[in-house]
Structures are given as structure tokens and as C-alpha cells.
Design a protein around this motif. Sequence first.
Motif, PDB file in Angstrom:
ATOM      1  N   GLN A  14       2.360  -8.741  -9.801  1.00 39.26           N
ATOM      2  CA  GLN A  14       2.729  -8.124 -11.078  1.00 39.26           C
ATOM      3  C   GLN A  14       1.826  -6.945 -11.404  1.00 39.26           C
ATOM      4  O   GLN A  14       2.288  -5.910 -11.898  1.00 39.26           O
ATOM      5  N   LEU A  15       0.541  -7.093 -11.123  1.00 37.63           N
ATOM      6  CA  LEU A  15      -0.385  -5.972 -11.344  1.00 37.63           C
ATOM      7  C   LEU A  15      -0.031  -4.785 -10.448  1.00 37.63           C
ATOM      8  O   LEU A  15      -0.078  -3.631 -10.881  1.00 37.63           O
ATOM      9  N   ALA A  16       0.303  -5.069  -9.190  1.00 32.39           N
ATOM     10  CA  ALA A  16       0.666  -3.997  -8.257  1.00 32.39           C
ATOM     11  C   ALA A  16       1.920  -3.265  -8.735  1.00 32.39           C
ATOM     12  O   ALA A  16       2.002  -2.030  -8.659  1.00 32.39           O
ATOM     13  N   TYR A  17       2.890  -4.020  -9.237  1.00 32.32           N
ATOM     14  CA  TYR A  17       4.109  -3.395  -9.758  1.00 32.32           C
ATOM     15  C   TYR A  17       3.793  -2.563 -10.997  1.00 32.32           C
ATOM     16  O   TYR A  17       4.350  -1.473 -11.181  1.00 32.32           O
ATOM     17  N   PHE A  18       2.903  -3.073 -11.844  1.00 37.43           N
ATOM     18  CA  PHE A  18       2.529  -2.325 -13.051  1.00 37.43           C
ATOM     19  C   PHE A  18       1.848  -1.006 -12.685  1.00 37.43           C
ATOM     20  O   PHE A  18       2.148   0.045 -13.267  1.00 37.43           O
ATOM     21  N   VAL A  19       0.944  -1.024 -11.710  1.00 34.37           N
ATOM     22  CA  VAL A  19       0.273   0.202 -11.268  1.00 34.37           C
ATOM     23  C   VAL A  19       1.299   1.187 -10.714  1.00 34.37           C
ATOM     24  O   VAL A  19       1.247   2.392 -10.988  1.00 34.37           O
ATOM     25  N   ALA A  20       2.253   0.680  -9.945  1.00 37.41           N
ATOM     26  CA  ALA A  20       3.293   1.550  -9.391  1.00 37.41           C
ATOM     27  C   ALA A  20       4.128   2.188 -10.504  1.00 37.41           C
ATOM     28  O   ALA A  20       4.474   3.370 -10.442  1.00 37.41           O
ATOM     29  N   ILE A  21       4.439   1.422 -11.531  1.00 32.84           N
ATOM     30  CA  ILE A  21       5.206   1.943 -12.664  1.00 32.84           C
ATOM     31  C   ILE A  21       4.416   3.031 -13.381  1.00 32.84           C
ATOM     32  O   ILE A  21       4.936   4.105 -13.695  1.00 32.84           O
ATOM     33  N   ALA A  22       3.135   2.767 -13.624  1.00 35.08           N
ATOM     34  CA  ALA A  22       2.298   3.730 -14.335  1.00 35.08           C
ATOM     35  C   ALA A  22       2.156   5.025 -13.546  1.00 35.08           C
ATOM     36  O   ALA A  22       2.176   6.119 -14.121  1.00 35.08           O
ATOM     37  N   GLU A  23       2.020   4.925 -12.244  1.00 36.13           N
ATOM     38  CA  GLU A  23       1.829   6.117 -11.420  1.00 36.13           C
ATOM     39  C   GLU A  23       3.137   6.875 -11.198  1.00 36.13           C
ATOM     40  O   GLU A  23       3.143   8.105 -11.107  1.00 36.13           O
ATOM     41  N   ALA A  24       4.257   6.148 -11.127  1.00 35.94           N
ATOM     42  CA  ALA A  24       5.546   6.797 -10.901  1.00 35.94           C
ATOM     43  C   ALA A  24       6.106   7.414 -12.176  1.00 35.94           C
ATOM     44  O   ALA A  24       6.782   8.443 -12.142  1.00 35.94           O
ATOM     45  N   GLY A  25       5.840   6.778 -13.309  1.00 38.34           N
ATOM     46  CA  GLY A  25       6.327   7.318 -14.579  1.00 38.34           C
ATOM     47  C   GLY A  25       7.683   6.811 -14.998  1.00 38.34           C
ATOM     48  O   GLY A  25       8.069   6.942 -16.163  1.00 38.34           O
ATOM     49  N   THR A  26       8.429   6.225 -14.074  1.00 40.49           N
ATOM     50  CA  THR A  26       9.729   5.629 -14.391  1.00 40.49           C
ATOM     51  C   THR A  26       9.898   4.344 -13.589  1.00 40.49           C
ATOM     52  O   THR A  26       9.310   4.188 -12.505  1.00 40.49           O
ATOM     53  N   LEU A  27      10.746   3.438 -14.101  1.00 39.55           N
ATOM     54  CA  LEU A  27      11.003   2.190 -13.385  1.00 39.55           C
ATOM     55  C   LEU A  27      11.764   2.451 -12.093  1.00 39.55           C
ATOM     56  O   LEU A  27      11.498   1.818 -11.067  1.00 39.55           O
ATOM     57  N   SER A  28      12.701   3.399 -12.140  1.00 39.28           N
ATOM     58  CA  SER A  28      13.507   3.674 -10.947  1.00 39.28           C
ATOM     59  C   SER A  28      12.659   4.258  -9.822  1.00 39.28           C
ATOM     60  O   SER A  28      12.808   3.879  -8.652  1.00 39.28           O
ATOM     61  N   GLU A  29      11.744   5.179 -10.167  1.00 38.64           N
ATOM     62  CA  GLU A  29      10.877   5.765  -9.141  1.00 38.64           C
ATOM     63  C   GLU A  29       9.909   4.719  -8.593  1.00 38.64           C
ATOM     64  O   GLU A  29       9.627   4.698  -7.379  1.00 38.64           O
ATOM     65  N   ALA A  30       9.388   3.856  -9.463  1.00 38.87           N
ATOM     66  CA  ALA A  30       8.500   2.783  -9.002  1.00 38.87           C
ATOM     67  C   ALA A  30       9.243   1.854  -8.051  1.00 38.87           C
ATOM     68  O   ALA A  30       8.701   1.439  -7.016  1.00 38.87           O
ATOM     69  N   ALA A  31      10.483   1.531  -8.385  1.00 36.73           N
ATOM     70  CA  ALA A  31      11.277   0.655  -7.523  1.00 36.73           C
ATOM     71  C   ALA A  31      11.502   1.297  -6.160  1.00 36.73           C
ATOM     72  O   ALA A  31      11.437   0.631  -5.123  1.00 36.73           O
ATOM     73  N   ALA A  32      11.753   2.611  -6.163  1.00 38.92           N
ATOM     74  CA  ALA A  32      11.964   3.311  -4.895  1.00 38.92           C
ATOM     75  C   ALA A  32      10.700   3.295  -4.052  1.00 38.92           C
ATOM     76  O   ALA A  32      10.762   3.092  -2.831  1.00 38.92           O
ATOM     77  N   ARG A  33       9.542   3.514  -4.690  1.00 39.91           N
ATOM     78  CA  ARG A  33       8.289   3.515  -3.939  1.00 39.91           C
ATOM     79  C   ARG A  33       7.967   2.128  -3.390  1.00 39.91           C
ATOM     80  O   ARG A  33       7.419   1.999  -2.290  1.00 39.91           O
ATOM     81  N   LEU A  34       8.289   1.098  -4.174  1.00 38.61           N
ATOM     82  CA  LEU A  34       8.000  -0.282  -3.752  1.00 38.61           C
ATOM     83  C   LEU A  34       9.076  -0.842  -2.827  1.00 38.61           C
ATOM     84  O   LEU A  34       8.897  -1.917  -2.251  1.00 38.61           O
ATOM     85  N   ARG A  35      10.221  -0.138  -2.762  1.00 39.52           N
ATOM     86  CA  ARG A  35      11.356  -0.562  -1.940  1.00 39.52           C
ATOM     87  C   ARG A  35      11.911  -1.900  -2.391  1.00 39.52           C
ATOM     88  O   ARG A  35      12.216  -2.787  -1.568  1.00 39.52           O
ATOM     89  N   ILE A  36      12.034  -2.054  -3.697  1.00 40.34           N
ATOM     90  CA  ILE A  36      12.664  -3.233  -4.292  1.00 40.34           C
ATOM     91  C   ILE A  36      13.627  -2.741  -5.370  1.00 40.34           C
ATOM     92  O   ILE A  36      13.700  -1.551  -5.658  1.00 40.34           O
ATOM     93  N   SER A  37      14.369  -3.660  -5.965  1.00 41.97           N
ATOM     94  CA  SER A  37      15.347  -3.268  -6.972  1.00 41.97           C
ATOM     95  C   SER A  37      14.671  -2.954  -8.300  1.00 41.97           C
ATOM     96  O   SER A  37      13.594  -3.482  -8.609  1.00 41.97           O
TER      97      SER A  37
END
Length: 305
Positions: A14-37
Motif C-alpha cells: 500500500q505504501l508503494a502504491y501511495f508513493v507511485a500515486i504521489a509521483e505520477a500525479g494521477t491514479l491512471s498514470e500510477a496504475a500504468a507505471r505499476l502495471r496494475i488496474s
Amino acid sequence: MAEPPAPPRFSLRQLAYFVAIAEAGTLSEAAARLRISQPAVSLALNDLERALKVQLCVRRKAHGITLTPSGSSLLVRARRLLREAEDLEAEATGTGTLTGVLSLGCYVTLAPTVLPPLLQGFAALHPEVTVEFAEDTQDVLQRRLLRGELDLAVIYDMDVMPEMARTVLFSVRPHVLLPADHPSAGLPEVSLRDLAEEPMVLLDTAPSAHHTLSLFHRFGIVPRVRHRPTGYETARALIGRGMGYGILVQRPANDRTHEGLQVVVKEIAEPIRAEPVLLAWPRHMSLNHRAREFLRFCESRGGPG
């Protein structure tokens, strides 16, 4: 007998996903970087906020997410926890191979000459480590260090925040850069006083401009600044065309501008100190294994080359 500590109500994932969201700026971009939905990312954020009982970000349609003050605070600590967890896993496996990502910053004018040999030398020792680097001004790099976005940064010993720990890598003395046909080009050294009435090309990238002007101020001289480029090579190009002289610290091996015009390095006649080049990191943050190894590698070199 003391009770064992209760496990946290949140996970490292969950922390890793939160960091990805913060760095990407959007949920969709974070999902793309993490390769999940995207729903999986959104669910992880909801669960983390529920576990911590605090709102971490504000979601705005078509405008991405904005961190709350609590979210900004958590982001720094989350990055640190994730790096420590990565170190723990590496040490527990006992492979003896250094892996993972090292985030390195470098002051923009130092980067062309300092970064390549450092990256090449470190990669030869630790080929499994990925070094991600950022070139920027010193104020930006230091803010990124404090936010946990960078592990280490190569900067000058100028305007360094008190929150920074540092070690000196090497020192470089500022010099005068002249066009090849300048009247003083054949002299072994040049006085700042002799240049006072000539047009000056002032590299205006923090803290270069402040440092250069302070050199003149120290000797009671007021330079005639004509151009204020923010790019190192732009400054060299203007000088090469005879549009002024410059005071620079970094010394590239090539005495030609990108246009092929020659520039000449001259020592400064006045007594000035050599400027230390530092490897810096926040005092309050423990260096991870990769950062410690990079620090050890840099200290063992003893010079810029």
C-alpha cells in the motif's frame, strides 16, 4: 514478559502504491507505471487512508491528485521505509550482490564532467544497481533530498542547507574563461580588476551567480554584467563569440564550444579559495546500502576524473 508489538494496519505494498500515486500525479498514470488496474490502485489508497485514519490526498476529476499536508509528510517516511525494506530483503537473502535503484542528483554544471566517470566506475563494481540521476540547481536538489526523492546529490559547497550532511569529494578553483582572441589570452593569470570594465557573461544558475558576484564584491569590484544565460554551454558559446568573459568553476577538458570556437581558461590573480564539491544527503535520514556503497566508492576516488 513484554507483549509483542502489534503489526501495522497497513502494508508495504500500500505504501508503494501511495508513493507511485504521489509521483505520477494521477491514479491512471500510477496504475500504468505499476502495471496494475486503476481500481486496484484506488482501493489500495482507500485502504491506506482507512488504516491510518487520515486523508492523504484530494482527488479532482481531470486534475489528478493533490497531497494533503498529512500525505506530504507520509510520502517522505514511506520512501524511507520502502528503501529500508528493500535493504532488509537484500541482506536477508544473503546473496552478497547489491541490487535495486539508487536515486542520485547532480548540480547541472557538474553533471557533464562528474557524473559519467562516477556512473561508469560504480556500475563496474555493482552492475545490478540501477542509478537514476537528476540534473538541477542546488536549491531544487536539496529540497528533493529532504522530500526523500533522492538518496544523494553532488553539489558545490555553496548555500548548503544546515539539514545536509556532506563529505568533500574534491575541490576546484574558479577560473576566468576568455575568448581565444582576448588581449589577456596569452597571460598566465588575469586580475578581476582588469576585467571590471569589460562585458561579463554571468552564468545565472543558483548558486553560480551569487558565488561569482561575491568574488568581485570581496575585492570591491562591480562587474558589468551584459548577459545572464542559465545554461553552462550557452555561457561558453557567448564567451567563444567574444561577447564577454566569464567566471566559472567547472573545467571541461574540451576548450571548444559546440560551434567549434576556442575558449581559454586563465587562473584568477586574486587570492580565492578552491570550491569543494560535495556528496550530500539529509542528516535525519539513514543511508540505504546502495547509498552507503556509492559514498564509499566516491570517497575512495579522491578526485573528479
